[in-house]
Design a protein around this motif. Structure first.
Motif, PDB file in Angstrom:
ATOM      1  N   PHE A  39      49.751 -20.056 -21.968  1.00 55.39           N
ATOM      2  CA  PHE A  39      50.458 -21.294 -21.685  1.00 55.39           C
ATOM      3  C   PHE A  39      51.096 -21.140 -20.293  1.00 55.39           C
ATOM      4  N   PHE A  85      53.714 -22.886 -17.371  1.00 58.49           N
ATOM      5  CA  PHE A  85      54.853 -23.783 -17.250  1.00 58.49           C
ATOM      6  C   PHE A  85      55.301 -23.888 -15.783  1.00 58.49           C
ATOM      7  N   LYS A 142      54.111 -28.421 -18.615  1.00 60.18           N
ATOM      8  CA  LYS A 142      53.429 -27.248 -19.138  1.00 60.18           C
ATOM      9  C   LYS A 142      52.008 -27.618 -19.529  1.00 60.18           C
ATOM     10  N   SER A 189      53.281 -17.797 -20.656  1.00 59.51           N
ATOM     11  CA  SER A 189      53.495 -17.217 -21.968  1.00 59.51           C
ATOM     12  C   SER A 189      52.132 -16.977 -22.602  1.00 59.51           C
ATOM     13  N   GLY A 190      52.072 -15.961 -23.445  1.00 59.86           N
ATOM     14  CA  GLY A 190      50.801 -15.634 -24.064  1.00 59.86           C
ATOM     15  C   GLY A 190      50.419 -16.635 -25.124  1.00 59.86           C
ATOM     16  N   ASP A 191      49.692 -16.180 -26.087  1.00 59.49           N
ATOM     17  CA  ASP A 191      49.221 -17.085 -27.117  1.00 59.49           C
ATOM     18  C   ASP A 191      50.330 -17.364 -28.129  1.00 59.49           C
ATOM     19  N   THR A 192      49.967 -17.907 -29.244  1.00 59.18           N
ATOM     20  CA  THR A 192      50.962 -18.378 -30.205  1.00 59.18           C
ATOM     21  C   THR A 192      51.779 -17.253 -30.833  1.00 59.18           C
ATOM     22  N   VAL A 211      58.308 -14.955 -22.007  1.00 55.85           N
ATOM     23  CA  VAL A 211      57.913 -15.858 -20.925  1.00 55.85           C
ATOM     24  C   VAL A 211      58.083 -15.099 -19.615  1.00 55.85           C
ATOM     25  N   TYR A 269      68.500 -13.220 -18.565  1.00 57.37           N
ATOM     26  CA  TYR A 269      68.029 -13.090 -17.206  1.00 57.37           C
ATOM     27  C   TYR A 269      69.223 -12.920 -16.255  1.00 57.37           C
ATOM     28  N   ARG A 324      64.267 -19.869 -27.319  1.00 61.61           N
ATOM     29  CA  ARG A 324      63.077 -20.591 -27.752  1.00 61.61           C
ATOM     30  C   ARG A 324      63.040 -20.697 -29.270  1.00 61.61           C
ATOM     31  N   THR A 379      56.978 -19.541 -30.212  1.00 63.32           N
ATOM     32  CA  THR A 379      56.230 -18.721 -29.264  1.00 63.32           C
ATOM     33  C   THR A 379      55.238 -19.584 -28.489  1.00 63.32           C
ATOM     34  N   GLY A 380      54.381 -18.926 -27.735  1.00 59.31           N
ATOM     35  CA  GLY A 380      53.319 -19.631 -27.052  1.00 59.31           C
ATOM     36  C   GLY A 380      53.811 -20.729 -26.128  1.00 59.31           C
ATOM     37  N   GLN A 432      61.347 -22.973 -23.289  1.00 60.47           N
ATOM     38  CA  GLN A 432      62.525 -22.104 -23.256  1.00 60.47           C
ATOM     39  C   GLN A 432      63.685 -22.926 -22.713  1.00 60.47           C
TER      40      GLN A 432
END
Lengths: 114, 116
Positions: free
Chosen positions: A33, A35, A50, A94-97, A102, B36, B97, B100-101, B105
């Protein structure tokens, strides 16, 4: 590992000119993903747009970006810059589900002049 | 809507002392909270990621001994900066968040740390 590279430092342009902020990425995920976050002065970053789908244009508030997996890119564009577009822009991945993390690029400061 | 609060918004501490900052998710349950630091010198750095039912993972150059984090439930997290020095100055942002994915955020307004 995963990383995001974007135009670093300051980009200055005159109001009315087109905007293009570059973003490329490296990832182990086949379906990441991507963004774009925007941070105005004295504010916190907020999501601008995104995408997940290859070669599909995503638009929001006059900005657009297209995820191109073939070139691992997700450049942010706008046809005509406005003074209010002056801000810090972050490209993120971000990776997969199953991915919680992030990964942000270092940020590009866009300054629009009158 | 989803909101993230951070407290305090600004704090000043003497060099060598410690300070604690808090992050509260309102309107949603945060399965992950990321801390962060934003500073002029090093832009935007991820300190650590805390996820539900998993150990807190610190990034390179950041340690639990220096930045201990507590994440007791799905709406609250706190982080302490121990033995703060000049190089710890900056804006500390909390990002939460739901999932995920592709989940967004959401960031809090940040805690700005000044070290004298």
């Amino acid at each position: 590992g995963d990383s995001v590279t974007q135009t670093e430092g300051l980009v200055t342009l005159t109001e009315g000119l087109p905007v293009m902020l570059n973003c490329t990425y490296q990832t182990i995920y086949s379906n990441p993903f991507l963004f774009w976050y925007v941070q105005h002065l004295n504010e916190s970053p907020r999501l601008l747009l995104k995408s997940f789908t290859d070669n599909k244009r995503t638009e929001h508030q006059g900005f657009h970006a297209t995820l191109h997996k073939s070139s691992s890119s997700f450049h942010l564009q706008k046809s005509s810059a406005q003074l209010s577009d002056s801000a810090l822009y972050y490209c993120a991945l971000s990776g997969d589900t199953n991915a919680y993390k992030v990964i942000f690029g270092k940020g590009t400061h866009l300054h629009v002049l009158p | 809507g989803a909101l993230v609060y951070q407290y305090p918004r600004r704090t000043i501490c003497k060099s060598g002392t410690s300070m604690r900052m808090e992050c509260q998710a309102v309107g949603f349950q945060a399965t992950s909270v990321a801390w962060y630091r934003q500073s002029p010198q090093k832009t935007f750095e991820l300190i650590a990621l805390s996820t539900v039912n998993s150990a807190i993972k610190y990034e390179q150059n950041f340690t639990q001994e220096k930045f201990p984090i507590s994440h007791p439930n799905l709406s609250f997290s706190s982080m302490t900066v121990l033995n703060a020095y000049l190089e710890d100055r900056g804006l500390y942002l909390c990002g939460a968040r739901v999932g995920t994915g592709g989940d967004t955020q959401y960031f809090g307004p940040g805690t700005r740390l000044l070290v004298l």
